[in-house]
Design a protein around this motif. Structure first.
Motif, short mmCIF file in Angstrom:
data_model
loop_
_atom_site.label_atom_id
_atom_site.label_comp_id
_atom_site.label_asym_id
_atom_site.label_seq_id
_atom_site.Cartn_x
_atom_site.Cartn_y
_atom_site.Cartn_z
N VAL A 396 0.86 -1.19 0.00
CA VAL A 396 0.00 0.00 0.00
C VAL A 396 0.89 1.24 0.00
N GLU A 397 0.70 2.06 -1.02
CA GLU A 397 1.51 3.28 -1.14
C GLU A 397 0.60 4.47 -0.80
N THR A 398 1.11 5.41 -0.02
CA THR A 398 0.29 6.58 0.35
C THR A 398 0.95 7.85 -0.16
N ARG A 399 0.19 8.65 -0.90
CA ARG A 399 0.73 9.94 -1.36
C ARG A 399 -0.19 11.03 -0.83
N ILE A 400 0.30 11.77 0.15
CA ILE A 400 -0.54 12.85 0.69
C ILE A 400 0.09 14.19 0.31
N ASP A 401 -0.48 14.85 -0.69
CA ASP A 401 0.05 16.15 -1.14
C ASP A 401 -0.91 17.24 -0.69
N LEU A 402 -0.99 17.44 0.62
CA LEU A 402 -1.94 18.42 1.14
C LEU A 402 -1.21 19.50 1.92
N PRO A 403 -1.64 20.75 1.79
CA PRO A 403 -1.02 21.78 2.62
C PRO A 403 -1.32 21.49 4.09
N PRO A 404 -0.36 21.77 5.01
CA PRO A 404 -0.55 21.37 6.42
C PRO A 404 -1.79 22.00 7.06
N ASP A 405 -2.19 23.18 6.53
CA ASP A 405 -3.34 23.85 7.18
C ASP A 405 -4.67 23.46 6.55
N LEU A 406 -4.68 22.44 5.66
CA LEU A 406 -5.95 22.10 5.00
C LEU A 406 -6.89 21.36 5.96
#
Ligand code: ADP
Length: 521
Positions: A396-406
């Motif tokens: 399982v690969e996880t890609r979290i490209d979210l701004p920290p304040d989202l």
């Protein structure tokens, strides 16, 4: 008047030209044509006259004035004949004025056998506009040689001036007709329709829209949407949203949106489109509000029923669970080959599954909004489901490209439920040693997007549009043993749509699937 008192011809001609130029102020086409006939006839002492309009190819049958009183069918026949074989046709073809000194000897004069009007001489002038013959006037007299060269020149000059007046009235007439057409179309539309300019000024509304803009039997006080809101404390959220779009506060609603008017107890699907001027600047908006109350009522009824059924089913299901547990304890000693324990286990498993389903449904019905960090949700889901994935050998690969304040303002339990459904399906429907990717990112148009991709069995094209329907399962031999009721994806859809988001799927049979949803931020 004695010959000495008679005004000189030049004075009469000037008077005529002044009167013709005054025709420019008239906008009623029939009136202009009548006046042209009467001014031109009396200027040359014609006994009668005929005038018809032409667009360069065809006669405008609604605007013909003839020498004789004929019914419409006969008029059409007469005009067609004089166009084909008579003087008017000659003038149109040659695009110039002419005199028939004697109708007995001039071949261009067509004599109708049943015509008793005494005509021996005629003068015919074209009205030319934009290089096309716009109208033809024929003046007649019972005596031969009545018209002379002076008459011909005068009539040509007058025709040139009158052409502008006729064209003006024609354009006004066309505009008027287009407006009438638009009014009829507007009347025929049952939806609410508003046309606004760039500042929210109401340019056009149909009857249903007038009703919406009427409060306590009083029409909106000002033809500006903003003023309408200002005057009435209790207004429709629909109108308020339209106002926000117009004031550029909420451009997102240029996408269709749903709204409800508590005042009229109606639900609307609202579509707003911009219209732009040649400089590509927004010139205004067209707002169409389609009444979807019946559909929404059905949905509300369904939700209500679901709530009642879920509540009411919980107690008997709990009873069955506890009774079957009691039964297991109180069971008398059984033969070694008895099938009863197996049946008891089936009952226990089935009722627990039923209870799980009821819990899911109840959770979807009663939710609480909280600021939620989606990355935390994803981590929690991974922690829960990783053992299942590992058991099947999946990576399982996880890609979290979210701004920290989202932050999402949602019920975290529900969104977690939706994400979990996607991930557990990916695990279930991917044969051993598969690869699963979880991707979360913010889109350019400011939405939160969550995608789960697998390289599993995939789904055939014909099923894709049904997957999110309740109880829909794809029947395949390799998934016969996979547990499920086909409600997971429909639950995801219900949850995501509750937050005004959207679910989607892409898949190729045998290759894998991508399930995703987005939520507005
Ligand atoms: P369930 O999994 O309980 O049957 P769902 O509503 O979650 O119900 O899914 C509906 C159907 O969609 C499943 O039965 C399965 O056929 C198909 N499906 C869902 N997710 C996947 C996936 N990742 N790969 C292939 N098929 C899927």
């Amino acid at each position: 008047m004695s010959p000495i008192d008679a005004p000189p011809p030049i004075y009469e001609d000037l008077k005529l030209l002044t009167e013709v130029s005054q025709l420019l102020t008239l906008l009623d086409l029939d009136n202009v044509m009548q006046k042209v006939i009467s001014l031109m006839s009396s200027a040359v002492g014609a006994a009668k006259a005929s005038l018809f309009l032409h667009d360069g190819n065809n006669v405008d049958w609604d605007h013909i004035f003839l020498v004789r009183d004929l019914d419409p069918d006969q008029s059409i026949e007469v005009v067609q004949t004089v166009l084909d074989e008579g003087l008017a046709g000659w003038v149109i073809r040659n695009r110039r004025e002419t005199i028939v000194y004697d109708t007995e000897t001039d071949e261009r004069w067509h004599k109708f056998p049943n015509d008793t009007t005494p005509v021996r001489s005629a003068l015919c002038v074209p009205f030319i506009h934009d290089d096309k013959v716009l109208a033809v006037l024929t003046l007649v007299h019972p005596a031969p040689n009545h018209f002379d060269e002076h008459h011909l020149r005068l009539m040509t000059i007058v025709a040139n001036q009158a052409t502008v007046a006729i064209r003006n009235a024609q354009l006004f007439n066309q505009l008027h007709q287009q407006q009438r057409q638009l009014e009829v179309i507007l009347h025929a539309i049952p939806d609410i329709l508003l046309v606004l300019d760039n500042e929210g000024r109401i340019l056009l509304v149909n009857e249903p829209a007038k009703k919406l803009l009427t409060v306590d039997d009083k029409a909106a006080p000002d033809p500006i949407i903003g003023e309408f809101l200002h005057h009435y404390a209790e207004v429709d959220p629909a109108i308020a949203t339209v106002q926000r779009v117009v004031s550029k506060a909420d451009p997102a609603h240029l996408r269709p949106f749903e709204t409800r008017s508590e005042r009229s107890q109606q639900d609307f699907l609202v579509t707003m489109s911009e219209w732009r001027n040649p400089g590509r600047k927004t010139a205004g908006y067209v707002v169409v509000m389609h009444d979807v109350t019946t559909l929404r009522d059905l949905h509300r009824f369904k939700d209500e029923m679901l709530k009642v059924v879920t509540h009411d089913l919980r107690s008997p299901v709990s009873l069955i669970i506890s009774a079957s547990e009691m039964l297991s304890f109180d069971m008398p000693p059984l033969d070694a080959d008895s099938a009863i324990p197996q049946y008891m286990e089936i009952i226990r498993q089935a009722t627990e599954r039923m209870q799980g389903l009821l819990d899911d449904l109840l959770r979807a019905e009663t939710s609480a909004l909280r600021p939620t960090d989606p990355s935390e949700l994803i981590q929690a889901i991974l922690a829960d489901l990783q053992p299942l994935a590992t058991k099947k050998g999946h990576t399982v690969e996880t890609r979290i490209d979210l701004p920290p304040d989202l932050i999402l303002v949602v019920d975290p339990m529900l969104i977690r439920e939706a994400m979990e459904n996607y991930v557990s399906n990916a695990i279930k429907y991917t044969p051993e040693n598969g690869h699963i990717v979880l991707h979360a990112y913010r889109t350019d148009d400011n939405r939160f997007q969550f995608v789960v991709e697998d390289n599993g069995i995939g789904i055939a094209e014909e099923h894709l549009s049904h997957l999110f329907e309740p109880y829909y399962r794809v029947q395949r031999p390799e998934t016969e043993d996979v547990e499920g009721y086909g409600v997971g994806l429909s639950l995801v859809k219900t949850i995501i749509e509750r937050y005004k988001g959207e679910v989607w799927v892409e898949s190729r049979e045998g290759k894998g699937s991508r399930f995703g949803f987005w939520l507005p931020l």
